[in-house]
Design a protein around this motif. Structure first.
Motif, PDB file in Angstrom:
ATOM      1  N   ARG A 217     -22.375 -85.002  15.146  1.00 40.23           N
ATOM      2  CA  ARG A 217     -21.065 -85.568  14.841  1.00 40.23           C
ATOM      3  C   ARG A 217     -20.205 -85.697  16.092  1.00 40.23           C
ATOM      4  NH1 ARG A 217     -17.322 -83.289   9.874  1.00 40.23           N
ATOM      5  NH2 ARG A 217     -15.963 -85.101   9.683  1.00 40.23           N
ATOM      6  N   ASP A 218     -20.363 -84.809  17.035  1.00 45.69           N
ATOM      7  CA  ASP A 218     -19.605 -84.896  18.284  1.00 45.69           C
ATOM      8  C   ASP A 218     -20.137 -86.000  19.194  1.00 45.69           C
ATOM      9  OD1 ASP A 218     -17.920 -82.808  17.574  1.00 45.69           O
ATOM     10  OD2 ASP A 218     -19.159 -81.288  18.551  1.00 45.69           O
ATOM     11  N   GLN A 219     -21.437 -86.269  19.111  1.00 48.40           N
ATOM     12  CA  GLN A 219     -22.066 -87.240  20.004  1.00 48.40           C
ATOM     13  C   GLN A 219     -22.002 -88.676  19.480  1.00 48.40           C
ATOM     14  OE1 GLN A 219     -25.884 -85.323  19.837  1.00 48.40           O
ATOM     15  NE2 GLN A 219     -25.649 -84.391  21.874  1.00 48.40           N
ATOM     16  N   LEU A 220     -22.012 -88.833  18.167  1.00 48.56           N
ATOM     17  CA  LEU A 220     -22.185 -90.164  17.591  1.00 48.56           C
ATOM     18  C   LEU A 220     -21.039 -91.123  17.894  1.00 48.56           C
ATOM     19  CD1 LEU A 220     -23.972 -92.042  15.964  1.00 48.56           C
ATOM     20  CD2 LEU A 220     -22.977 -91.095  13.864  1.00 48.56           C
ATOM     21  N   PRO A 221     -19.774 -90.732  17.818  1.00 50.31           N
ATOM     22  CA  PRO A 221     -18.713 -91.699  18.128  1.00 50.31           C
ATOM     23  C   PRO A 221     -18.839 -92.314  19.521  1.00 50.31           C
ATOM     24  CG  PRO A 221     -17.783 -89.798  17.009  1.00 50.31           C
ATOM     25  CD  PRO A 221     -19.210 -89.446  17.333  1.00 50.31           C
ATOM     26  N   GLY A 222     -19.201 -91.508  20.508  1.00 49.20           N
ATOM     27  CA  GLY A 222     -19.389 -92.044  21.851  1.00 49.20           C
ATOM     28  C   GLY A 222     -20.537 -93.030  21.922  1.00 49.20           C
ATOM     29  N   ALA A 223     -21.603 -92.755  21.156  1.00 47.91           N
ATOM     30  CA  ALA A 223     -22.742 -93.667  21.121  1.00 47.91           C
ATOM     31  C   ALA A 223     -22.358 -94.997  20.481  1.00 47.91           C
ATOM     32  CB  ALA A 223     -23.894 -93.022  20.365  1.00 47.91           C
ATOM     33  N   LEU A 224     -21.581 -94.950  19.406  1.00 54.62           N
ATOM     34  CA  LEU A 224     -21.121 -96.181  18.773  1.00 54.62           C
ATOM     35  C   LEU A 224     -20.265 -96.994  19.740  1.00 54.62           C
ATOM     36  CD1 LEU A 224     -20.187 -94.706  15.283  1.00 54.62           C
ATOM     37  CD2 LEU A 224     -21.987 -96.405  15.694  1.00 54.62           C
ATOM     38  N   ALA A 225     -19.385 -96.317  20.466  1.00 57.74           N
ATOM     39  CA  ALA A 225     -18.502 -97.008  21.401  1.00 57.74           C
ATOM     40  C   ALA A 225     -19.264 -97.612  22.581  1.00 57.74           C
ATOM     41  CB  ALA A 225     -17.434 -96.039  21.908  1.00 57.74           C
ATOM     42  N   ALA A 226     -20.380 -97.002  22.946  1.00 60.60           N
ATOM     43  CA  ALA A 226     -21.134 -97.441  24.128  1.00 60.60           C
ATOM     44  C   ALA A 226     -22.082 -98.608  23.849  1.00 60.60           C
ATOM     45  CB  ALA A 226     -21.935 -96.265  24.691  1.00 60.60           C
ATOM     46  N   ALA A 227     -22.229 -99.005  22.603  1.00 62.93           N
ATOM     47  CA  ALA A 227     -23.173-100.075  22.267  1.00 62.93           C
ATOM     48  C   ALA A 227     -22.813-101.371  22.975  1.00 62.93           C
ATOM     49  CB  ALA A 227     -23.190-100.293  20.759  1.00 62.93           C
ATOM     50  N   GLU A 228     -23.836-102.090  23.443  1.00 67.38           N
ATOM     51  CA  GLU A 228     -23.669-103.364  24.131  1.00 67.38           C
ATOM     52  C   GLU A 228     -24.416-104.430  23.342  1.00 67.38           C
ATOM     53  OE1 GLU A 228     -23.922-102.858  28.652  1.00 67.38           O
ATOM     54  OE2 GLU A 228     -25.021-101.114  27.874  1.00 67.38           O
ATOM     55  N   ARG A 229     -23.673-105.234  22.641  1.00 65.49           N
ATOM     56  CA  ARG A 229     -24.279-106.151  21.680  1.00 65.49           C
ATOM     57  C   ARG A 229     -25.307-107.101  22.286  1.00 65.49           C
ATOM     58  NH1 ARG A 229     -20.780-109.579  17.199  1.00 65.49           N
ATOM     59  NH2 ARG A 229     -22.562-110.381  16.008  1.00 65.49           N
ATOM     60  N   PRO A 230     -25.066-107.696  23.454  1.00 68.95           N
ATOM     61  CA  PRO A 230     -26.051-108.635  23.991  1.00 68.95           C
ATOM     62  C   PRO A 230     -27.414-107.998  24.295  1.00 68.95           C
ATOM     63  CG  PRO A 230     -23.930-108.902  25.086  1.00 68.95           C
ATOM     64  CD  PRO A 230     -23.848-107.644  24.291  1.00 68.95           C
ATOM     65  N   ARG A 231     -27.466-106.666  24.413  1.00 64.32           N
ATOM     66  CA  ARG A 231     -28.703-105.996  24.811  1.00 64.32           C
ATOM     67  C   ARG A 231     -29.491-105.439  23.627  1.00 64.32           C
ATOM     68  NH1 ARG A 231     -27.093-102.208  29.880  1.00 64.32           N
ATOM     69  NH2 ARG A 231     -29.329-102.410  30.289  1.00 64.32           N
ATOM     70  N   LEU A 232     -28.955-105.530  22.408  1.00 61.17           N
ATOM     71  CA  LEU A 232     -29.585-104.860  21.273  1.00 61.17           C
ATOM     72  C   LEU A 232     -31.005-105.357  21.003  1.00 61.17           C
ATOM     73  CD1 LEU A 232     -26.748-104.535  18.589  1.00 61.17           C
ATOM     74  CD2 LEU A 232     -27.380-102.964  20.429  1.00 61.17           C
ATOM     75  N   ALA A 233     -31.180-106.659  20.885  1.00 59.39           N
ATOM     76  CA  ALA A 233     -32.490-107.189  20.510  1.00 59.39           C
ATOM     77  C   ALA A 233     -33.543-106.869  21.565  1.00 59.39           C
ATOM     78  CB  ALA A 233     -32.395-108.700  20.291  1.00 59.39           C
ATOM     79  N   LYS A 234     -33.184-106.989  22.833  1.00 59.65           N
ATOM     80  CA  LYS A 234     -34.143-106.697  23.898  1.00 59.65           C
ATOM     81  C   LYS A 234     -34.556-105.227  23.872  1.00 59.65           C
ATOM     82  CE  LYS A 234     -33.626-108.771  27.781  1.00 59.65           C
ATOM     83  NZ  LYS A 234     -33.136-109.212  29.127  1.00 59.65           N
ATOM     84  N   ARG A 235     -33.580-104.341  23.676  1.00 59.58           N
ATOM     85  CA  ARG A 235     -33.891-102.916  23.622  1.00 59.58           C
ATOM     86  C   ARG A 235     -34.705-102.571  22.381  1.00 59.58           C
ATOM     87  NH1 ARG A 235     -28.330 -99.847  25.597  1.00 59.58           N
ATOM     88  NH2 ARG A 235     -28.472-100.445  27.786  1.00 59.58           N
TER      89      ARG A 235
END
Length: 269
Positions: A217-235
């Motif tokens: 729960r402490d880690q997940l908000p930062g992970a959501l904020a760090a997402a980079e939409r243009p890179r999702l499919a490639k990753r």
């Protein structure tokens, strides 16, 4: 009608933390059958259906009181409907889902994998997966339970307050629907984190730091904020390629899904 219950859930869910609910579940894949077991064990009234008929649903899915029914019966007289079927099959549920009373909460657990679902042009061109689902089923949804591998979902649930309890993102446009879904996520053994509206649910799609990385729960908000939409499919496709290569070398009996989590952490975080 909702029935009061005093089970301890996450403290920030003011009303739904004390309610057992009538739930219809469509789908008995890896996530669906575990949902049926966990939610019925938690005290909810669960009806479960698949595309092949109630007689094909394994007895272990019903161990804690879930009932096997036809799909048409699963969506009658319920307060929540959970769709746990492949994304490309969701348009086929529109006849059932679009006619539900407006107060029924609809939760979707699906993800888009073009190598499995076929190419969906709208999503390839940038439409958020959850918004595509809304169009196809004909009503608002909540996005939940999509960002965890089956093995973790089956084995890693913990009670409220446990150290290192895994957190799962929940996205929705309706505050009441989101609150219901977050309470149910808690009942399955995981902390729920508000991931914002459906327009932002791309932050929990495959390829994002929040997707199947087993964060707290402490880690997940930062992970959501760090997402980079243009890179999702490639990753996403890179992670699939790495895991698939491992499968080719060890045969069909994949020994450890924690390997897939490690791959996701290396590529997505």
């Amino acid at each position: 009608m909702m029935r009061p219950h005093t089970r301890d859930r996450q403290k920030n869910f003011s009303f739904y933390k004390e309610i057992d609910m009538k739930i219809g579940l469509l789908g008995t894949g890896s996530i669906g059958k575990t949902l049926a077991r966990k939610l019925s064990e938690a005290g909810h009234d669960v009806k479960v259906a698949n595309s092949r008929g109630p007689e094909t649903i394994d007895a272990d899915v019903l161990e804690f009181g879930a009932r096997a029914v036809q799909a048409t019966e699963a969506v009658v007289d319920v307060e929540v409907v959970i769709l746990s079927i492949p994304l490309d099959k969701l348009p086929g549920t529109a006849g059932l889902i679009s006619k539900l009373p407006p107060e029924v909460v609809v939760i979707d657990t699906s993800n888009y994998y073009p190598m499995r679902d076929g190419t969906i042009d709208a999503i390839e061109q940038g439409q958020v997966e959850s918004l595509w689902v809304v169009e196809k089923v004909g009503r608002p949804i909540v996005k939940a339970w999509n960002a965890i591998f089956f093995n973790s979902f089956l084995k890693k649930g913990k009670s409220v307050g446990s150290p290192d309890r895994i957190a799962l993102p929940v996205a929705a446009d309706n505050a009441r629907d989101k609150e219901v879904a977050m309470a149910l996520v808690g009942d399955t053994g995981f902390d729920a984190v508000d991931a914002g509206p459906l327009a932002d649910s791309w932050r929990q799609q495959p390829g994002s730091p929040a997707y199947c990385t087993d964060l707290t729960r402490d880690q997940l908000p930062g992970a959501l904020a760090a997402a980079e939409r243009p890179r999702l499919a490639k990753r996403r496709d890179l992670a699939v390629a790495v895991v698939s290569e491992r499968l080719e070398n060890v045969g069909d009996n994949f020994p450890d899904l924690d390997f897939a989590i490690a791959v996701n952490r290396a590529i997505y975080l």
